[in-house]
Design a protein around this motif. Structure first.
Motif, PDB file in Angstrom:
ATOM      1  N   ARG A   9      13.644  -2.899   8.878  1.00  0.00           N
ATOM      2  CA  ARG A   9      12.912  -2.338   7.808  1.00  0.00           C
ATOM      3  C   ARG A   9      11.786  -1.726   7.971  1.00  0.00           C
ATOM      4  O   ARG A   9      11.065  -1.996   8.982  1.00  0.00           O
TER       5      ARG A   9
ATOM      6  N   THR B  35       9.217   0.703   1.074  1.00  0.00           N
ATOM      7  CA  THR B  35      10.487   0.705   1.940  1.00  0.00           C
ATOM      8  C   THR B  35      10.922   1.882   2.127  1.00  0.00           C
ATOM      9  O   THR B  35      11.440   2.532   1.356  1.00  0.00           O
ATOM     10  N   LEU B  36      10.872   2.641   3.381  1.00  0.00           N
ATOM     11  CA  LEU B  36      11.409   3.955   3.728  1.00  0.00           C
ATOM     12  C   LEU B  36      12.815   3.936   3.981  1.00  0.00           C
ATOM     13  O   LEU B  36      13.526   4.776   3.555  1.00  0.00           O
ATOM     14  N   SER B  37      13.304   2.719   5.013  1.00  0.00           N
ATOM     15  CA  SER B  37      14.675   2.786   5.058  1.00  0.00           C
ATOM     16  C   SER B  37      14.993   1.157   5.349  1.00  0.00           C
ATOM     17  O   SER B  37      13.958   0.560   6.083  1.00  0.00           O
ATOM     18  N   GLN B  38      16.091   0.741   5.298  1.00  0.00           N
ATOM     19  CA  GLN B  38      16.581  -0.737   5.472  1.00  0.00           C
ATOM     20  C   GLN B  38      17.944  -0.484   6.028  1.00  0.00           C
ATOM     21  O   GLN B  38      18.711   0.081   5.274  1.00  0.00           O
ATOM     22  N   PHE B  39      18.241  -1.201   7.239  1.00  0.00           N
ATOM     23  CA  PHE B  39      19.569  -1.220   7.902  1.00  0.00           C
ATOM     24  C   PHE B  39      19.976  -2.367   8.545  1.00  0.00           C
ATOM     25  O   PHE B  39      18.874  -3.014   9.072  1.00  0.00           O
TER      26      PHE B  39
ATOM     27  N   ASP C 192      10.751   8.727  15.488  1.00  0.00           N
ATOM     28  CA  ASP C 192      11.811   9.168  15.051  1.00  0.00           C
ATOM     29  C   ASP C 192      13.302   8.261  15.533  1.00  0.00           C
ATOM     30  O   ASP C 192      14.261   8.235  15.106  1.00  0.00           O
TER      31      ASP C 192
ATOM     32  N   ARG D 119      16.346   6.299  12.959  1.00  0.00           N
ATOM     33  CA  ARG D 119      15.757   5.712  11.976  1.00  0.00           C
ATOM     34  C   ARG D 119      16.656   5.198  10.817  1.00  0.00           C
ATOM     35  O   ARG D 119      16.316   4.331   9.727  1.00  0.00           O
ATOM     36  N   GLN D 120      17.990   5.838  10.851  1.00  0.00           N
ATOM     37  CA  GLN D 120      18.993   5.198   9.669  1.00  0.00           C
ATOM     38  C   GLN D 120      19.848   4.280  10.334  1.00  0.00           C
ATOM     39  O   GLN D 120      20.912   3.692   9.897  1.00  0.00           O
TER      40      GLN D 120
END
Length: 323
Positions: free
Chosen positions: A104, A113-117, A137, A154-155
């Motif tokens: 996260r 939250t900018l991204s979560q995977f 990055d 970051r993805q």
């Protein structure tokens, strides 16, 4: 969310003047009157609040106050903060998969939250300590039992995996360098992987039975690590290796200040129940000189204490950063 703030003070016991301390005449030592001498930024570290260990504190050096950077979360495994302090990366338990782990990324200014995977590339190890690259990055994931060193974007896309160097498996702590190359360890050798992660150069072969936590200054000129119970410092090319701490106990987990002038370290190690580690936090100059970090032994060592506390140093489990 209401935060409780505690005033803190970095105390120096009887700091002698530079002119009267011949051993440290060239030491890059604070004057004891202001935390501004330590540089700007904050120290972040994990310790307990009552019976809750997974609390992350933030000690603001400029304002000399302590706050809570992260509330207690039993599902949080680890965290990292970008070098500019703008984002935080957390690894947490996947609530829908016992063996899974989520990454996260959070904006520290807004809490968004900018991204979560879901972490990709690892099937057996559900506890990792990912690190953000200097440019924010990329994410480096230290090697685990079943996989090598992973480089993600970051993805969450897996970009590279490095399992071995010279036919031997990479193990242990890793560290980003400013050009996106990575320090890693194989056996008793510190390697520097190039920034395409295709080749590793030997930085130095070490002669320690027990050593760990290789880290580098933000400008990439200095490397520190814990070896033989104490902290060592050397140039980025492996030259000029020097022991910089001594004591009757154990030191570990060196972390450079943002300007590279100081080292935050854990001292007086105690292994407690349930695999909890306890370190006392202290700061020394990163000038290559030897500092005795036993309590009161060297007045150039800065123990981190709460305000109005003459005896209690701030404690840390093991995760700590200086941003």
């Amino acid at each position: 969310m209401m935060k409780t703030f505690f005033s803190v003070l970095l105390l120096l016991a009887g700091l002698c003047g530079m002119s009267s301390c011949s051993k440290k005449d060239n030491a890059n030592t604070p004057d004891g009157n202001s935390t501004a001498a330590l540089g700007s930024g904050s120290i972040y570290y994990d310790w307990s609040e009552l019976n809750s260990l997974a609390v992350t504190y933030q000690l603001d050096l400029a304002g000399s106050v302590r706050s809570k950077a992260l509330q207690y979360d039993p599902d949080r495994h680890a965290w990292d903060i970008s070098r500019d302090g703008s984002i935080m990366l957390q690894s947490v338990q996947d609530p829908n998969d016992y063996d899974g782990e989520l990454y996260r990324i959070i904006d520290r200014n807004t809490g968004q939250t900018l991204s979560q995977f879901k972490k990709q590339g690892t099937t057996l190890s559900s506890f990792t300590e990912p690190l953000l690259s200097p440019g924010k990055d990329l994410i480096a994931v230290p090697p685990t039992f079943d996989r090598g060193l992973l480089i993600l974007n970051r993805q969450g896309q897996l970009l590279h995996e490095v399992v071995t160097i010279g036919g031997q498996k990479i193990k242990g702590h890793i560290c980003w360098m400013p050009d996106n190359s990575i320090l890693c360890t194989v056996g008793n050798i510190i390697y520097r992987l190039n920034n395409t992660y295709t080749y590793g150069d030997v930085v130095r072969t070490l002669d320690f039975n027990d050593w760990n936590h290789v880290t580098a200054s933000n400008d990439g000129t200095l490397i520190a690590f814990a070896g033989g119970k104490h902290i060592w410092l050397m140039q980025a090319d492996g030259s000029n290796l020097k022991q910089v701490t001594t004591s009757t106990d154990v030191e570990g987990y060196p972390v450079f200040s943002p300007d590279g002038r100081y080292l935050l370290i854990g001292t007086d190690y105690v292994g407690e129940e349930n695999a909890i580690n306890r370190w006392k936090l202290a700061i020394i100059p990163a000038d290559g000189q030897l500092y005795n970090v036993d309590d009161g032994a060297d007045n150039h060592v800065i123990p981190i204490r709460l305000k109005n506390s003459e005896s209690t140093q701030e404690l840390c489990d093991y995760l700590m950063e200086w941003r």
